[in-house]
Design a protein around this motif. Sequence first.
Motif, mmCIF file in Angstrom:
data_model
loop_
_atom_site.group_PDB
_atom_site.id
_atom_site.type_symbol
_atom_site.label_atom_id
_atom_site.label_comp_id
_atom_site.label_asym_id
_atom_site.label_seq_id
_atom_site.Cartn_x
_atom_site.Cartn_y
_atom_site.Cartn_z
ATOM 1 N N TYR B 36 26.646 -63.535 -16.841
ATOM 2 C CA TYR B 36 27.439 -64.290 -15.893
ATOM 3 C C TYR B 36 28.760 -63.582 -15.622
ATOM 4 C CZ TYR B 36 24.256 -68.170 -16.824
ATOM 5 O OH TYR B 36 23.141 -68.952 -16.947
ATOM 6 N N GLN B 38 32.575 -64.507 -14.306
ATOM 7 C CA GLN B 38 33.461 -65.640 -14.078
ATOM 8 C C GLN B 38 34.785 -65.146 -13.532
ATOM 9 O OE1 GLN B 38 34.695 -67.980 -17.524
ATOM 10 N NE2 GLN B 38 34.772 -69.831 -16.288
ATOM 11 N N GLY B 41 39.473 -69.374 -12.495
ATOM 12 C CA GLY B 41 39.422 -70.726 -11.951
ATOM 13 C C GLY B 41 38.073 -71.144 -11.407
ATOM 14 N N LYS B 42 37.040 -70.341 -11.661
ATOM 15 C CA LYS B 42 35.711 -70.668 -11.130
ATOM 16 C C LYS B 42 34.699 -70.782 -12.256
ATOM 17 C CE LYS B 42 36.273 -68.796 -6.521
ATOM 18 N NZ LYS B 42 35.617 -68.060 -5.423
ATOM 19 N N GLY B 43 33.533 -71.305 -11.916
ATOM 20 C CA GLY B 43 32.463 -71.411 -12.894
ATOM 21 C C GLY B 43 31.734 -70.102 -13.063
ATOM 22 N N PRO B 44 31.028 -69.941 -14.167
ATOM 23 C CA PRO B 44 30.232 -68.729 -14.378
ATOM 24 C C PRO B 44 29.163 -68.604 -13.296
ATOM 25 C CG PRO B 44 30.430 -69.996 -16.414
ATOM 26 C CD PRO B 44 30.932 -70.871 -15.306
ATOM 27 N N PHE B 89 30.216 -62.736 -19.191
ATOM 28 C CA PHE B 89 29.629 -63.371 -20.368
ATOM 29 C C PHE B 89 28.154 -63.025 -20.457
ATOM 30 C CE2 PHE B 89 32.941 -66.153 -21.869
ATOM 31 C CZ PHE B 89 33.699 -66.450 -20.758
#
Lengths: 116, 112
Positions: B36, B38, B41-44, B89
């Motif tokens: 992922y 990221q 301030g955002k999602g994976p 990640f």
Amino acid sequence: EPEVTQTPSHQVTQMGQEVILRCVPISNHLYFYWYRQILGQKVEFLVSFYNNEISEKSEIFDDQFSVERPDGSNFTLKIRSTKLEDSAMYFCASSDQGPPSGNTIYFGEGSWLTVV
Amino acid sequence: GENVEQHPSTLSVQEGDSAVIKCTYSDSASNYFPWYKQELGKGPQLIIDIRSNVGEKKDQRIAVTLNKTAKHFSLHITETQPEDSAVYFCAASNTNAGKSTFGDGTTLTVKP
């Protein structure tokens, strides 16, 4: 492109108060998840949900947490009595396949919870 | 339970260079390994994944390799660009279970 949407984007709450975080998963997805990320740390699994029941939960997901799918589109995480250490970014996620076919999951933008 | 270790924690490269991030996992039952990206301030966001019946997968400038015997997998980004700067990640999961275990993340900085 379909996406997971979350509300609120940011919430500040007093310690001991109840908080509900809301999510609208991707419409044809059947498997739903909540993860959290404490600032600067890794993403941690909280709970998975399928067919209106919890599939799996982590040790973090104790009795103060609950999840619900109140209607055909929303998926909620409730924290009954918030503690300072609950301050984190909470991510909702969904997938169209679950075990054993595979679990490519798609994350929302997150709800940032600050407990004061 | 599963334990995923990720290295390095920070990585700085010059634009155009390659970047490699490595992860190891502990549970031999894990058979699905997503990566992922990221942004702040955002999602994976899933960028690439690999399943245990495959040793390597490539998608344009991104590739992932998996060594099941050694229980490690790596992300390779070639011809890096400043917009590749983000936290990456790795994760591991057993597709008979509903959760992914994430690594600690690698902050990649690509300098123009």
